[in-house]
Enzyme design. Sequence first.
Site, PDB file in Angstrom:
ATOM      1  N   HIS A   1       0.861  -1.178   0.000  1.00 33.27           N
ATOM      2  CA  HIS A   1       0.000   0.000   0.000  1.00 33.27           C
ATOM      3  C   HIS A   1       0.896   1.227   0.000  1.00 33.27           C
ATOM      4  CE1 HIS A   1       0.777   0.372   4.347  1.00 33.27           C
ATOM      5  NE2 HIS A   1       0.636  -0.947   4.362  1.00 33.27           N
ATOM      6  N   GLY A   2       0.325   2.387   0.049  1.00 32.82           N
ATOM      7  CA  GLY A   2       1.087   3.624  -0.086  1.00 32.82           C
ATOM      8  C   GLY A   2       2.279   3.744   0.840  1.00 32.82           C
TER       9      GLY A   2
END
Length: 163
Positions: free
Chosen positions: A14-15
């Site tokens: 994820h980010g």
Amino acid sequence: MAIQWIRIDDRLIHGQVASSWLRHIGAEQIICVSDAAASNPVQAQVLKMAAPGYIVHLFGVDKFIRVYQKNPIKKSTFVILGSTADLLKLKEGGVDVQNVNYGGMRERSDRTIRYDHDLCFTPEEDEALKTLIEQGVKIDYQMAAYDAPTPLMDYIKQVKKGE
């Protein structure tokens, strides 16, 4: 050992992983180990695009064990899994697991054991965690790369004490 970092985070890539963890670790590639993601073509494609500039491999648990046994990892590697139960299977399958970085396991209907809002387990995951710790695996809780790591069981004790 080319595996530089093993992280458990139910969000997989994820980010925060793509933007800070990979730079923090300096890995050349990412290996995601998840039966669910490996069997979902859409999720597999998203994961492979989630960290631009990095090689991303995706394996189911059993397939990764077979690949690991036959092909030593040569590049510095960040391994990310979605569950302690999967990590235990890797360790029992011969993957060298000594240190683990624990991100988060969010609430879901099957995660009935809740220590904190982002620290929830199925009974199988909770048992796997206890087994890994009994086997001497060092597991630290650390949500972000800039946070100080805390031994996971110490974190769980702190959370329980605050209830």
